[in-house]
Write an enzyme that holds these catalytic residues in place. Structure first.
Site, PDB file in Angstrom:
ATOM      1  N   ARG A  51      12.781  17.336  37.407  1.00 11.46           N
ATOM      2  CA  ARG A  51      13.867  18.232  37.813  1.00 11.46           C
ATOM      3  C   ARG A  51      13.394  19.631  38.184  1.00 11.46           C
ATOM      4  O   ARG A  51      13.786  20.170  39.202  1.00 11.46           O
ATOM      5  CB  ARG A  51      14.867  18.423  36.660  1.00 11.46           C
ATOM      6  CG  ARG A  51      16.079  17.580  36.740  1.00 11.46           C
ATOM      7  CD  ARG A  51      16.538  17.329  35.336  1.00 11.46           C
ATOM      8  NE  ARG A  51      15.448  16.674  34.625  1.00 11.46           N
ATOM      9  CZ  ARG A  51      15.250  15.356  34.639  1.00 11.46           C
ATOM     10  NH1 ARG A  51      16.084  14.584  35.253  1.00 11.46           N
ATOM     11  NH2 ARG A  51      14.223  14.806  34.019  1.00 11.46           N
ATOM     12  N   THR A  52      12.588  20.231  37.340  1.00 10.30           N
ATOM     13  CA  THR A  52      12.269  21.638  37.581  1.00 10.30           C
ATOM     14  C   THR A  52      11.519  21.784  38.896  1.00 10.30           C
ATOM     15  O   THR A  52      11.887  22.593  39.749  1.00 10.30           O
ATOM     16  CB  THR A  52      11.463  22.221  36.404  1.00 10.30           C
ATOM     17  OG1 THR A  52      12.190  21.975  35.212  1.00 10.30           O
ATOM     18  CG2 THR A  52      11.249  23.710  36.556  1.00 10.30           C
ATOM     19  N   LYS A  80     -11.638  21.611  37.709  1.00 10.08           N
ATOM     20  CA  LYS A  80     -13.027  22.067  37.890  1.00 10.08           C
ATOM     21  C   LYS A  80     -13.322  23.277  37.016  1.00 10.08           C
ATOM     22  O   LYS A  80     -14.398  23.861  37.079  1.00 10.08           O
ATOM     23  CB  LYS A  80     -13.272  22.454  39.353  1.00 10.08           C
ATOM     24  CG  LYS A  80     -13.032  21.351  40.351  1.00 10.08           C
ATOM     25  CD  LYS A  80     -13.329  21.874  41.756  1.00 10.08           C
ATOM     26  CE  LYS A  80     -12.921  20.891  42.821  1.00 10.08           C
ATOM     27  NZ  LYS A  80     -12.911  21.517  44.155  1.00 10.08           N
ATOM     28  N   ARG A 101       4.328  25.975  35.979  1.00 11.37           N
ATOM     29  CA  ARG A 101       4.500  25.327  34.662  1.00 11.37           C
ATOM     30  C   ARG A 101       3.127  25.071  34.082  1.00 11.37           C
ATOM     31  O   ARG A 101       2.216  24.639  34.799  1.00 11.37           O
ATOM     32  CB  ARG A 101       5.262  24.016  34.810  1.00 11.37           C
ATOM     33  CG  ARG A 101       5.235  23.189  33.534  1.00 11.37           C
ATOM     34  CD  ARG A 101       6.182  22.037  33.564  1.00 11.37           C
ATOM     35  NE  ARG A 101       7.566  22.482  33.492  1.00 11.37           N
ATOM     36  CZ  ARG A 101       8.590  21.663  33.278  1.00 11.37           C
ATOM     37  NH1 ARG A 101       8.386  20.373  33.117  1.00 11.37           N
ATOM     38  NH2 ARG A 101       9.818  22.138  33.231  1.00 11.37           N
ATOM     39  N   HIS A 129      11.489  28.614  28.755  1.00 13.44           N
ATOM     40  CA  HIS A 129      11.806  27.911  30.002  1.00 13.44           C
ATOM     41  C   HIS A 129      12.992  28.641  30.645  1.00 13.44           C
ATOM     42  O   HIS A 129      14.116  28.155  30.628  1.00 13.44           O
ATOM     43  CB  HIS A 129      12.153  26.452  29.680  1.00 13.44           C
ATOM     44  CG  HIS A 129      12.204  25.537  30.855  1.00 13.44           C
ATOM     45  ND1 HIS A 129      12.265  25.982  32.163  1.00 13.44           N
ATOM     46  CD2 HIS A 129      12.231  24.178  30.914  1.00 13.44           C
ATOM     47  CE1 HIS A 129      12.314  24.935  32.968  1.00 13.44           C
ATOM     48  NE2 HIS A 129      12.293  23.831  32.242  1.00 13.44           N
TER      49      HIS A 129
HETATM   50  C1  NCD Z   1      12.754  20.326  29.767  1.00 13.97           C
HETATM   51  C2  NCD Z   1      11.362  20.924  29.648  1.00 13.97           C
HETATM   52  O1  NCD Z   1      10.504  20.657  30.496  1.00 13.97           O
HETATM   53  O2  NCD Z   1      11.175  21.678  28.709  1.00 13.97           O
HETATM   54  N1  NCD Z   1      12.963  19.619  30.960  1.00 13.97           N
HETATM   55  C3  NCD Z   1      13.399  20.286  32.066  1.00 13.97           C
HETATM   56  O3  NCD Z   1      12.761  21.182  32.549  1.00 13.97           O
HETATM   57  N2  NCD Z   1      14.612  19.964  32.534  1.00 13.97           N
HETATM   58  C4  NCD Z   1      13.149  19.543  28.587  1.00 13.97           C
HETATM   59  C5  NCD Z   1      12.279  18.397  28.157  1.00 13.97           C
HETATM   60  O4  NCD Z   1      11.261  18.099  28.771  1.00 13.97           O
HETATM   61  O5  NCD Z   1      12.653  17.778  27.158  1.00 13.97           O
END
Ligand code: NCD
Length: 306
Positions: A51-52, A80, A101, A129
């Site tokens: 999703r993100t 690397k 991320r 997040h």
């Molecule tokens: C979350 C995350 O990555 O922290 N997912 C997301 O970004 N929608 C929650 C999760 O992974 O449980």
């Protein structure tokens, strides 16, 4: 240049403006379809995501911009031995904005200090997040009509769940917020959140183990997945993973106007028979994630649309 590392990087007023922009984008998507023409978003994901990453990419494409990036550390020069500081200096030559991320807490912050372009923290380890929090706030404001006077149940892995940590930080700034923290003893919120965030700011909260004991009091139930990747040993994960399963029977204990949220991915913690309940908001929440990320990209790139 503004980066987004934590939801607190935006004041309540800035946040309000951003959510209002997201609502306008939802209503008039065509108005924004060319706003980022010629601009590029880099998605640098050192950890898995559906999703993100894809909602960031969809957001930039909806704005008429382009996207480039990588979706795992293995497919980048991190394999690397390149540092995030070096990577971001290079990405700054290729793109106008970056969503990052990383499994290590603080890595996007380190990157932002070396970056020539705005950096957005798209999740750093078990820490924060912030764009999930923007998504959550837009969902709550859109479906409940307010961000104050709410009792919110946070359920599941409150120890490692970064979405929960960011959401608590963001919500305590609104009046009359109360939390019910629902978790097994081993997965309680970290003490720095309990003491330095909740107690210090005199935010009322209760900690309970049974979901059934909280249901009737909630305006919002925020379910989370047990964060397998952050456990040190698999046996502990297996013992914890099915601790909570929200099903129709438990939903019968909740108010008619309660909403159920989940950042997703779901594993077993919400039974699929809850999906058709009108109070299930988690798929709508994923849609709101696109609008709010569009609003965030416009804001950080200082693009205005009349
Ligand atoms: C979350 C995350 O990555 O922290 N997912 C997301 O970004 N929608 C929650 C999760 O992974 O449980």
């Amino acid at each position: 240049m503004q980066h987004l590392m934590s939801p607190l990087d935006l004041s309540v007023e800035e946040l309000d403006k951003l959510l209002t922009l997201a609502n306008d984008i939802e209503k008039h998507p065509q108005k924004y379809a060319h706003a980022c023409e010629g601009k590029k978003l880099a998605t640098c994901f050192y950890e898995p995501s559906t999703r993100t990453r894809l909602s960031f990419e969809a957001a930039m494409l909806n704005l008429g911009g382009n996207v480039l990036g990588f979706s795992s550390a293995d497919s980048s020069s991190a394999s690397k031995g390149e540092s995030v500081s070096d990577t971001i200096r290079v990405i700054s030559c290729y793109a106008d904005i970056c969503a990052m991320r990383h499994p290590k807490e603080g890595a996007p912050l380190v990157a932002s200090q070396r970056s020539g372009i705005p950096v957005i923290n798209a999740g750093d380890g078990g820490h924060q997040h912030p764009t999930q929090t923007l998504t959550d706030l837009l969902t709550i404001r859109s479906l409940k009509g307010r961000l104050d006077h709410l009792t919110i149940g946070l359920c599941g892995d409150l120890k490692f769940g970064r979405t929960v940590h960011s959401l608590i930080h963001a919500l305590i700034r609104y009046p009359h917020i109360k939390f019910i923290l629902i978790s097994p003893e081993e997965l309680r919120v970290p003490s720095y959140i309990r003491e330095d965030v909740l107690e210090k700011n005199h935010v009322p909260f209760q900690e309970v183990e049974r979901l059934e004991d909280a249901m009737a009091d909630l305006d919002i139930l925020y379910m989370t997945r047990v964060q397998r990747e952050r456990f040190f040993n698999e046996d502990d994960y297996v013992r914890m993973k099915d601790f909570y399963i929200l099903n129709k029977k438990k939903m019968a204990l909740a108010r008619e106007d309660m909403i159920v949220m989940h950042p997703l991915p779901r594993v077993n913690e919400i039974s699929v028979d809850v999906d058709d309940d009108p109070r299930a908001a988690y798929f709508k929440q994923a849609q709101y994630g696109v609008y709010v990320r569009m609003a965030l990209i416009l804001t950080l790139l200082e693009v205005t649309v009349c």
